[in-house]
Design a protein around this motif. Structure first.
Motif, PDB file in Angstrom:
ATOM      1  N   LEU A  17      52.590  40.660  45.005  1.00  6.71           N
ATOM      2  CA  LEU A  17      54.044  40.562  44.975  1.00  6.71           C
ATOM      3  C   LEU A  17      54.503  39.124  45.147  1.00  6.71           C
ATOM      4  CD1 LEU A  17      56.810  41.897  44.838  1.00  6.71           C
ATOM      5  CD2 LEU A  17      56.675  42.281  47.311  1.00  6.71           C
ATOM      6  N   ASN A  18      53.889  38.394  46.086  1.00 11.05           N
ATOM      7  CA  ASN A  18      54.310  37.008  46.304  1.00 11.05           C
ATOM      8  C   ASN A  18      54.062  36.150  45.062  1.00 11.05           C
ATOM      9  OD1 ASN A  18      51.355  37.205  47.209  1.00 11.05           O
ATOM     10  ND2 ASN A  18      51.633  34.990  47.074  1.00 11.05           N
ATOM     11  N   PHE A  19      52.963  36.478  44.320  1.00  6.83           N
ATOM     12  CA  PHE A  19      52.678  35.714  43.110  1.00  6.83           C
ATOM     13  C   PHE A  19      53.685  36.049  42.009  1.00  6.83           C
ATOM     14  CE2 PHE A  19      50.591  35.270  38.961  1.00  6.83           C
ATOM     15  CZ  PHE A  19      50.315  33.912  39.002  1.00  6.83           C
ATOM     16  N   VAL A  20      54.064  37.310  41.886  1.00  2.57           N
ATOM     17  CA  VAL A  20      55.050  37.706  40.872  1.00  2.57           C
ATOM     18  C   VAL A  20      56.378  36.985  41.111  1.00  2.57           C
ATOM     19  CG1 VAL A  20      56.433  39.617  39.979  1.00  2.57           C
ATOM     20  CG2 VAL A  20      53.996  39.953  40.437  1.00  2.57           C
ATOM     21  N   ILE A  21      56.845  36.989  42.369  1.00  2.88           N
ATOM     22  CA  ILE A  21      58.108  36.319  42.694  1.00  2.88           C
ATOM     23  C   ILE A  21      57.981  34.812  42.478  1.00  2.88           C
ATOM     24  CG2 ILE A  21      59.785  35.844  44.521  1.00  2.88           C
ATOM     25  CD1 ILE A  21      59.006  38.543  45.758  1.00  2.88           C
TER      26      ILE A  21
END
Length: 304
Positions: A275-279
């Motif tokens: 999730l942190n990479f997507v954001i």
């Protein structure tokens, strides 16, 4: 000077194919990494591309003159091209193909900063600086995986190497734009880059003892895909599109590549999308788009 036309359906289709090919290269490199080291495979694909490009230049009898003042810049773009794919190849040993693709496409950020310093009429606007800040925040988010294990440290190293690859790509743009290389035919510039990269990456592979190849059908297919499809046909398609269509619109469409790269890595290699990479990747892409969209001089930063 010929007037570049706006994008039509044909150009959009070509860009869709181009972005899919460019996004696939990291995924394919990683898919066969157990049978051939990524850096050595990149070196071999440039050897194939040199042969094909040399035949094309000979067939069309293109003049390949190089003035003394352009010899050092030509060497520099070859070195930077080598570093770009050396960092990328090593990055794929540690991180995912999706991560590598996104961080590689931070290159316009480094190009914009370099052009801002080197060329007076390439000064960045407030909107561009905001885009750089947004992309920087995205990098921080993308790096914050929260995994402190040895695996997490390896991924972080790979991400940093991919970011360095993007920096080398962006610096190449600065060297071309700030020197007489900008007046040379695209095929000539590409040939200089391929020659230096081929020699340097082969030497690196020999030094690191990474030249072993297990000739599986997948490896043979990968070499054909990279040598003919990526390093020859895809690059020539890009340069041909630049001669007919507006570079700014082509540049915006090229940012389909990192999106495709993440999706293909997840689908083909079962790579986990954090999730942190997507954001963070979203922030990076929006920031890069802002940098490329509205330069203060009215010109666009070259993406590829």
């Amino acid at each position: 000077m010929s007037i570049r036309q706006p994008l039509d359906l044909f150009a959009f289709g070509c860009m869709l194919v181009f972005c899919l090919v460019m996004a696939s290269q990291q995924v394919v490199l990683k898919a066969v990494a157990d049978d051939i080291a990524p850096v050595f495979q990149i070196a071999l694909r440039y050897g194939i591309a040199i042969l094909l490009l040399g035949l094309l230049i000979r067939t069309k009898r293109t003049q390949m003159t190089l003035t003394p003042k352009n010899r050092l810049p030509a060497l520099w773009i070859g070195v930077l091209f080598t570093l770009e794919f050396l960092f990328l190849g090593e990055a794929l040993t540690y991180t995912s193909a999706g991560h590598a693709t996104v961080f590689l496409y931070t290159s316009p950020i480094f190009a914009a900063i370099g052009l801002h310093i080197k060329i007076p009429n390439e000064r960045m606007s407030t909107l561009q600086w905001f885009g750089i800040g947004l992309a920087f925040c995205g990098m921080v988010l993308a790096f914050m995986g929260g995994d402190t294990s040895e695996f997490g440290a390896r991924v972080l190293l790979g991400d940093l190497l991919a970011l360095l690859a993007g920096a080398a790509w962006g610096t190449t743009t600065v060297v071309v734009r700030a020197t007489g290389l900008a007046l040379l035919p695209a095929k000539q510039i590409l040939l200089y880059q391929l020659l230096v990269a081929f020699v340097a990456l082969v030497v690196w592979s020999l030094w690191r003892e990474q030249t072993a190849i297990n000739f599986t059908p997948e490896v043979i297919g990968s070499l054909a895909f990279h040598g003919i499809g990526v390093a020859f046909l895809a690059f020539l398609l890009w340069f041909w599109l630049l001669t007919r269509y507006k570079a700014s619109q082509l540049g915006i469409l090229s940012f389909m590549t990192p999106i495709f790269g993440v999706l293909l890595g997840s689908w083909w290699l079962n790579e986990q999308i954090e999730l942190n990479f997507v954001i963070g990747a979203g922030f990076i892409l929006v920031g890069v788009l802002l940098v490329c969209r509205r330069p203060a001089s009215g010109r666009r930063v070259a993406v590829a």
